[in-house]
Design a protein around this motif. Structure first.
Motif, PDB file in Angstrom:
ATOM      1  N   GLY A  51     -17.524 117.133  56.260  1.00 36.32           N
ATOM      2  CA  GLY A  51     -16.384 116.677  57.034  1.00 36.32           C
ATOM      3  C   GLY A  51     -15.243 116.110  56.220  1.00 36.32           C
ATOM      4  O   GLY A  51     -14.297 115.545  56.788  1.00 36.32           O
ATOM      5  N   VAL A  52     -15.315 116.240  54.897  1.00 37.13           N
ATOM      6  CA  VAL A  52     -14.234 115.749  54.050  1.00 37.13           C
ATOM      7  C   VAL A  52     -13.080 116.750  54.115  1.00 37.13           C
ATOM      8  O   VAL A  52     -13.256 117.940  53.836  1.00 37.13           O
ATOM      9  CB  VAL A  52     -14.702 115.575  52.588  1.00 37.13           C
ATOM     10  N   SER A  53     -11.922 116.276  54.487  1.00 37.21           N
ATOM     11  CA  SER A  53     -10.766 117.153  54.679  1.00 37.21           C
ATOM     12  C   SER A  53     -10.204 117.630  53.336  1.00 37.21           C
ATOM     13  O   SER A  53     -10.464 117.034  52.276  1.00 37.21           O
ATOM     14  CB  SER A  53      -9.669 116.435  55.458  1.00 37.21           C
ATOM     15  N   THR A  54      -9.411 118.708  53.411  1.00 42.73           N
ATOM     16  CA  THR A  54      -8.748 119.213  52.206  1.00 42.73           C
ATOM     17  C   THR A  54      -7.794 118.175  51.628  1.00 42.73           C
ATOM     18  O   THR A  54      -7.682 118.023  50.409  1.00 42.73           O
ATOM     19  CB  THR A  54      -7.976 120.504  52.536  1.00 42.73           C
ATOM     20  N   GLY A  55      -7.113 117.444  52.510  1.00 46.04           N
ATOM     21  CA  GLY A  55      -6.210 116.394  52.041  1.00 46.04           C
ATOM     22  C   GLY A  55      -6.946 115.313  51.291  1.00 46.04           C
ATOM     23  O   GLY A  55      -6.431 114.768  50.286  1.00 46.04           O
ATOM     24  N   ARG A  56      -8.140 114.958  51.731  1.00 46.61           N
ATOM     25  CA  ARG A  56      -8.937 113.946  51.039  1.00 46.61           C
ATOM     26  C   ARG A  56      -9.357 114.435  49.664  1.00 46.61           C
ATOM     27  O   ARG A  56      -9.322 113.692  48.689  1.00 46.61           O
ATOM     28  CB  ARG A  56     -10.171 113.620  51.887  1.00 46.61           C
ATOM     29  N   ILE A  57      -9.801 115.694  49.595  1.00 46.93           N
ATOM     30  CA  ILE A  57     -10.181 116.262  48.299  1.00 46.93           C
ATOM     31  C   ILE A  57      -8.970 116.316  47.377  1.00 46.93           C
ATOM     32  O   ILE A  57      -9.079 116.068  46.168  1.00 46.93           O
ATOM     33  CB  ILE A  57     -10.792 117.664  48.498  1.00 46.93           C
ATOM     34  N   MET A  62      -8.594 113.004  45.857  1.00 45.13           N
ATOM     35  CA  MET A  62      -9.641 112.761  44.858  1.00 45.13           C
ATOM     36  C   MET A  62      -9.277 113.366  43.508  1.00 45.13           C
ATOM     37  O   MET A  62      -9.590 112.815  42.452  1.00 45.13           O
ATOM     38  CB  MET A  62     -10.970 113.355  45.333  1.00 45.13           C
ATOM     39  N   VAL A  63      -8.634 114.546  43.558  1.00 45.93           N
ATOM     40  CA  VAL A  63      -8.253 115.231  42.318  1.00 45.93           C
ATOM     41  C   VAL A  63      -6.963 114.649  41.744  1.00 45.93           C
ATOM     42  O   VAL A  63      -6.808 114.514  40.524  1.00 45.93           O
ATOM     43  CB  VAL A  63      -8.094 116.743  42.582  1.00 45.93           C
ATOM     44  N   MET A  64      -6.047 114.285  42.629  1.00 51.82           N
ATOM     45  CA  MET A  64      -4.760 113.752  42.171  1.00 51.82           C
ATOM     46  C   MET A  64      -4.913 112.385  41.492  1.00 51.82           C
ATOM     47  O   MET A  64      -4.147 112.051  40.588  1.00 51.82           O
ATOM     48  CB  MET A  64      -3.798 113.614  43.357  1.00 51.82           C
ATOM     49  N   ARG A  65      -5.886 111.608  41.928  1.00 48.31           N
ATOM     50  CA  ARG A  65      -6.010 110.244  41.418  1.00 48.31           C
ATOM     51  C   ARG A  65      -6.237 110.182  39.909  1.00 48.31           C
ATOM     52  O   ARG A  65      -5.511 109.462  39.213  1.00 48.31           O
ATOM     53  CB  ARG A  65      -7.130 109.504  42.166  1.00 48.31           C
ATOM     54  N   ILE A 101      -5.596 123.221  42.741  1.00 47.93           N
ATOM     55  CA  ILE A 101      -6.422 123.008  43.929  1.00 47.93           C
ATOM     56  C   ILE A 101      -6.279 124.175  44.907  1.00 47.93           C
ATOM     57  O   ILE A 101      -7.263 124.660  45.480  1.00 47.93           O
ATOM     58  CB  ILE A 101      -6.023 121.684  44.606  1.00 47.93           C
ATOM     59  N   SER A 102      -5.051 124.641  45.094  1.00 46.50           N
ATOM     60  CA  SER A 102      -4.828 125.761  46.017  1.00 46.50           C
ATOM     61  C   SER A 102      -5.507 127.028  45.522  1.00 46.50           C
ATOM     62  O   SER A 102      -5.978 127.843  46.334  1.00 46.50           O
ATOM     63  CB  SER A 102      -3.324 125.992  46.189  1.00 46.50           C
ATOM     64  N   PHE A 103      -5.583 127.213  44.201  1.00 47.16           N
ATOM     65  CA  PHE A 103      -6.289 128.372  43.659  1.00 47.16           C
ATOM     66  C   PHE A 103      -7.786 128.294  43.947  1.00 47.16           C
ATOM     67  O   PHE A 103      -8.418 129.294  44.295  1.00 47.16           O
ATOM     68  CB  PHE A 103      -6.070 128.465  42.150  1.00 47.16           C
ATOM     69  N   ILE A 104      -8.366 127.095  43.783  1.00 48.35           N
ATOM     70  CA  ILE A 104      -9.803 126.944  43.988  1.00 48.35           C
ATOM     71  C   ILE A 104     -10.176 127.183  45.452  1.00 48.35           C
ATOM     72  O   ILE A 104     -11.188 127.814  45.768  1.00 48.35           O
ATOM     73  CB  ILE A 104     -10.262 125.540  43.546  1.00 48.35           C
ATOM     74  N   PHE A 105      -9.361 126.709  46.368  1.00 54.03           N
ATOM     75  CA  PHE A 105      -9.641 126.912  47.788  1.00 54.03           C
ATOM     76  C   PHE A 105      -9.215 128.291  48.281  1.00 54.03           C
ATOM     77  O   PHE A 105      -9.582 128.700  49.376  1.00 54.03           O
ATOM     78  CB  PHE A 105      -8.923 125.848  48.630  1.00 54.03           C
ATOM     79  N   GLY A 106      -8.411 128.980  47.456  1.00 49.05           N
ATOM     80  CA  GLY A 106      -7.882 130.268  47.871  1.00 49.05           C
ATOM     81  C   GLY A 106      -8.395 131.428  47.051  1.00 49.05           C
ATOM     82  O   GLY A 106      -9.591 131.737  47.043  1.00 49.05           O
ATOM     83  N   PHE A 165       4.713 127.011  46.349  1.00 50.02           N
ATOM     84  CA  PHE A 165       3.670 128.022  46.171  1.00 50.02           C
ATOM     85  C   PHE A 165       2.296 127.422  46.431  1.00 50.02           C
ATOM     86  O   PHE A 165       1.451 128.026  47.124  1.00 50.02           O
ATOM     87  CB  PHE A 165       3.763 128.593  44.763  1.00 50.02           C
ATOM     88  N   GLY A 166       2.041 126.223  45.904  1.00 48.98           N
ATOM     89  CA  GLY A 166       0.757 125.570  46.109  1.00 48.98           C
ATOM     90  C   GLY A 166       0.508 125.211  47.561  1.00 48.98           C
ATOM     91  O   GLY A 166      -0.596 125.406  48.084  1.00 48.98           O
ATOM     92  N   VAL A 167       1.529 124.674  48.236  1.00 51.78           N
ATOM     93  CA  VAL A 167       1.393 124.323  49.653  1.00 51.78           C
ATOM     94  C   VAL A 167       1.126 125.567  50.490  1.00 51.78           C
ATOM     95  O   VAL A 167       0.290 125.554  51.413  1.00 51.78           O
ATOM     96  CB  VAL A 167       2.658 123.588  50.140  1.00 51.78           C
ATOM     97  N   LEU A 168       1.809 126.663  50.183  1.00 50.65           N
ATOM     98  CA  LEU A 168       1.612 127.912  50.923  1.00 50.65           C
ATOM     99  C   LEU A 168       0.178 128.414  50.785  1.00 50.65           C
ATOM    100  O   LEU A 168      -0.457 128.815  51.773  1.00 50.65           O
ATOM    101  CB  LEU A 168       2.608 128.961  50.427  1.00 50.65           C
ATOM    102  N   LEU A 169      -0.346 128.385  49.551  1.00 54.65           N
ATOM    103  CA  LEU A 169      -1.732 128.831  49.343  1.00 54.65           C
ATOM    104  C   LEU A 169      -2.728 127.942  50.063  1.00 54.65           C
ATOM    105  O   LEU A 169      -3.724 128.415  50.626  1.00 54.65           O
ATOM    106  CB  LEU A 169      -2.045 128.875  47.841  1.00 54.65           C
ATOM    107  N   LEU A 170      -2.476 126.622  50.047  1.00 56.68           N
ATOM    108  CA  LEU A 170      -3.399 125.696  50.730  1.00 56.68           C
ATOM    109  C   LEU A 170      -3.383 125.939  52.243  1.00 56.68           C
ATOM    110  O   LEU A 170      -4.439 125.884  52.896  1.00 56.68           O
ATOM    111  CB  LEU A 170      -2.994 124.257  50.436  1.00 56.68           C
TER     112      LEU A 170
END
Length: 353
Positions: A92-98, A101-104, A286-291, A344-349
Motif C-alpha cells: 500500500g505504499v504509494s508511488t509518491g511515498r517511494i 524515500m529516494v529523493m531524501r 524513478i520513472s524508468f524503474i516503474f516504467g 519527461f519524468g512526470v509523464l513516464l510516472l
C-alpha cells in the motif's frame, strides 16, 4: 514505515555514493595521465598527484547529478530485481511515498556536495593551481602559459603565479593609450599585499616616448590597482571552480569594468540550479524503474542512465555557449534541460501509475 524509509534511503544513498566515488576515481586517473606530459625537474610525479587530489573536491558537485541518476537506477533496480519494490507497493505504499524515500538521500548528498563546492573546493583548487604554477614556472622574462591575464581599464596584466595569501609572482603590466599604442611595459618579480596596498619588488620598467625606450630598474614601488587578494582568488579559478557568492561578486565587478561577464553568470546559474538538476535526474531514474526499465537487467539500466546523463550534460554544454553567442539569458541555458527532464519524468510516472 520508518524502518522502510531508512532501508530504501540507505540502499539508494549507498548506490549514489558508490557511483560518485567510481566516477571521481576514474576522473582522477585520467587527470594524472594528463599531468604526466608536464612532468619535469620542478614538477614531479608527487607534485602532479597532489595537484589532482587537491582538485577532487571541485569535481564532487559537478558529477553529483550524473552519480545521482546512475546510483538511483542501480539502487532501485536492485530492489526491483529482488522483488522488494513489488512487495513495497503491494503493502500500500504509494508511488509518491517511494519517490520521497529516494529523493531524501539525494537531497542530503546534494546538500553536502553544495557545502563542499562553496567552502572547500575554491580553497583547495586555489592551493593546487598556486603550487602547480610555482613548480612549472620557467623563465621569468617569458609570459608563462600557466598564468592568467586580467584587464583593468587600459592596463593589461599577466601573473605567472597567484598565491591565496596575497603574493604574486611574475607580474607583467602593459599600459596602452587611447589609440592602442603601448606606453609603459612593467615587469616585477614579486608583489605582496600589505596594509591595504600592493608592493611590487624587483621592477624593470620600459617607457615608450617619441619612438624611444626609456628603461629603469626599481627595487620596489607601490602599485595602484583595484585588485585585491580576495578578487584575485576568484580570478585565478575557472568559473565552475568558484563559489556561488564568488561568481556573483566577480560578475558584478566585470560589469562595472565594462567587460563581458557572460561566462561567470552562466556558471552562477548552473551552480544555483545544480540541486534541481540532481533531483530532476533522480525523478527520471524513478520513472524508468516503474516504467520501461522495470524488468531489464542491471547492466542495461546503468547503460541507459549513462546515456541519459550524457544527453543531459551535452544539452547544457551546448546551450551554455549558445546563450553567450546569441545573447539570451544564461538562466535559460541551464534551466531548459531541467524543465524538459522533469516533464519527461512526470509523464513516464503517470503512464506507469
Amino acid at each position: 514505515m520508518k524502518k522502510l524509509n531508512r532501508y530504501v534511503s540507505q540502499i539508494v544513498g549507498s548506490a549514489i555514493l558508490m557511483v560518485l566515488v567510481v566516477i571521481l576515481g576514474l576522473d582522477a586517473i585520467a587527470s594524472i595521465i594528463d599531468e604526466m606530459e608536464n612532468i619535469e625537474a620542478g614538477y614531479t610525479f608527487w607534485a602532479a598527484l597532489k595537484f589532482v587530489l587537491y582538485s577532487v573536491p571541485g569535481d564532487v558537485y559537478e558529477f553529483l547529478p550524473f552519480a545521482a541518476l546512475v546510483g538511483s537506477l542501480a539502487g532501485l533496480g536492485a530492489l526491483a530485481n529482488n522483488s522488494e519494490l513489488v512487495v513495497i507497493r503491494s503493502a500500500g505504499v504509494s508511488t509518491g511515498r517511494i519517490l520521497w524515500m529516494v529523493m531524501r538521500p539525494a537531497l542530503v548528498i546534494t546538500a553536502l556536495g553544495f557545502l563542499i563546492s562553496e567552502y572547500v573546493a575554491p580553497h583547495t583548487e586555489s592551493i593546487a593551481k598556486s603550487e602547480r604554477g610555482i613548480a612549472l614556472r620557467g623563465d621569468a622574462n617569458v609570459v608563462s602559459r600557466e598564468g592568467l591575464w586580467h584587464r583593468e581599464g587600459n592596463h593589461y596584466m599577466h601573473f605567472d603565479v597567484v598565491q591565496p595569501n596575497g603574493v604574486l609572482y611574475g607580474i607583467k603590466i602593459y599600459q596602452y593609450g587611447d589609440n592602442r599604442e603601448l606606453l609603459v611595459a612593467t615587469q616585477a618579480e614579486r608583489a605582496i599585499y600589505q596594509q591595504g596596498q600592493w608592493l611590487l619588488e624587483d621592477i624593470d620598467e620600459s617607457r615608450f616616448v617619441d619612438g624611444r625606450v626609456q628603461t629603469q630598474h626599481l627595487p620596489f614601488r607601490v602599485w595602484q590597482t583595484e585588485l585585491s587578494p580576495q578578487l584575485l582568488s576568484i580570478l585565478v579559478l575557472d568559473p565552475l571552480d568558484l563559489s556561488v557568492r564568488g561568481l556573483w561578486d566577480y560578475s558584478h565587478y566585470l560589469e562595472q569594468q565594462g567587460l563581458n561577464n557572460g561566462s561567470y553568470l552562466l556558471a552562477f546559474w548552473k551552480k544555483v540550479l545544480q540541486p534541481l538538476s540532481t533531483l530532476t535526474l533522480v525523478l527520471v531514474a524513478i520513472s524508468f524503474i516503474f516504467g520501461p526499465l522495470r524488468e531489464v537487467t542491471m547492466g542495461f539500466r546503468v547503460f541507459v542512465g549513462v546515456l541519459v546523463g550524457i544527453v543531459f550534460r551535452t544539452t547544457q554544454d551546448m546551450l551554455g555557449p549558445a546563450s553567450l553567442v546569441y545573447g539570451f539569458e544564461p538562466v535559460y541555458a541551464s534551466g531548459i534541460p531541467i524543465v524538459v527532464c522533469a516533464l519527461f519524468g512526470v509523464l513516464l510516472l503517470r503512464r506507469a501509475a
